[in-house]
Enzyme design. Sequence first.
Site, PDB file in Angstrom:
ATOM      1  N   GLY A  60       0.787  -1.228   0.000  1.00 52.37           N
ATOM      2  CA  GLY A  60       0.000   0.000   0.000  1.00 52.37           C
ATOM      3  C   GLY A  60       0.821   1.281   0.000  1.00 52.37           C
ATOM      4  O   GLY A  60       0.259   2.369  -0.102  1.00 52.37           O
ATOM      5  N   LYS A  64     -32.762  25.116  15.322  1.00 49.87           N
ATOM      6  CA  LYS A  64     -32.857  23.775  15.915  1.00 49.87           C
ATOM      7  C   LYS A  64     -32.943  23.897  17.431  1.00 49.87           C
ATOM      8  O   LYS A  64     -32.112  24.559  18.040  1.00 49.87           O
ATOM      9  CB  LYS A  64     -31.631  22.944  15.538  1.00 49.87           C
ATOM     10  CG  LYS A  64     -31.562  22.675  14.045  1.00 49.87           C
ATOM     11  CD  LYS A  64     -30.270  21.986  13.681  1.00 49.87           C
ATOM     12  CE  LYS A  64     -30.222  21.753  12.178  1.00 49.87           C
ATOM     13  NZ  LYS A  64     -28.952  21.212  11.748  1.00 49.87           N
TER      14      LYS A  64
END
Length: 326
Positions: A46, A202
């Site tokens: 990788g 909210k």
Amino acid sequence: MASISGTPKKSLMLFSGRAHPELAEEVAKYLDISVVPQAAYEFANGEIFVRFEESVRGCDAFVVQCHTAPINQWVMEQLIMVDALKRASAKRITVIMPFYPYARQDKKHRGREPISARLIADLFKTAGADRIMTVDLHTAQIQGFFDGPVDHLWAMALLADHVRDKYGSEPLTVVSPDSGRTKLAEKWADMLDGCPIAFIHKTRDPLKPNEVVANRVVGEVRDRLCVVIDDMVDTGGTIVKAVEQLVEAGAKGVIVAATHGVLSGPAVERLQNSSAQEVVLTNTLPITKDKQFDKLTVLSIAPLLAQAIQQVFEDGSVTSLFDGNA
């Protein structure tokens, strides 16, 4: 021996990571240059390897990378590209990250949390970046995390022009999905000829963390076409709730406009099935075929990036791209 001029010629070179090469190609077309060819691949474990196939000594290097999923791979690749350029004697390295990675981690909400947006800035500084160019940061304070110039470009004009051209004859209201984006909504309203703004308030129950108990639309939305604005759409939960709330409050129609289409998980399905009549995003992140849907319009950020690169290269003014005067 021929005399040597005392002023070296400047050379602009454009480099692209592998996350979204189409954007870099489009930028290159506007600049009338080619993206520098490179070899880039992963080892079996990788690790990423990058090598440029042309000399970069003394150049003004612009390194484009879009930080989409898997985000850590693309951050690492761009860091390695910057390191390769520094070691190959590039004169100046500008990192172009249209979507700034980890921008949502810009402060500590509670103890023992990281400030990862600052870490990203430190990593690029250490790798050898002289300058950062980015579009619509999650919060403007991130500009101060990098010890050097940061060109903070705005996609707002691009999105607002599209909305004005298509819906300018309608009675418009700009809506912020929460109280935190009202400043941005005000700027949008100015661009849309001074239309009214609204926001969704909210209310939270202190005994229920992370749970919104009630939403209330504050502002003039009845019988108006509402433009819900945000910097990014990730899973689409917040924005779709805002759309439905506006429809319940009597909005004539709702358009969603955002810069970064992260579109994780259920986002595409949520947006497609929502009451929004159009979703307008830019291509700061690649929007692949599987993420495209009927209501989606994608605007290109490439002309803006190309203009900013030209100004930086020519030591001009990036500010003048936005307010018309340097």
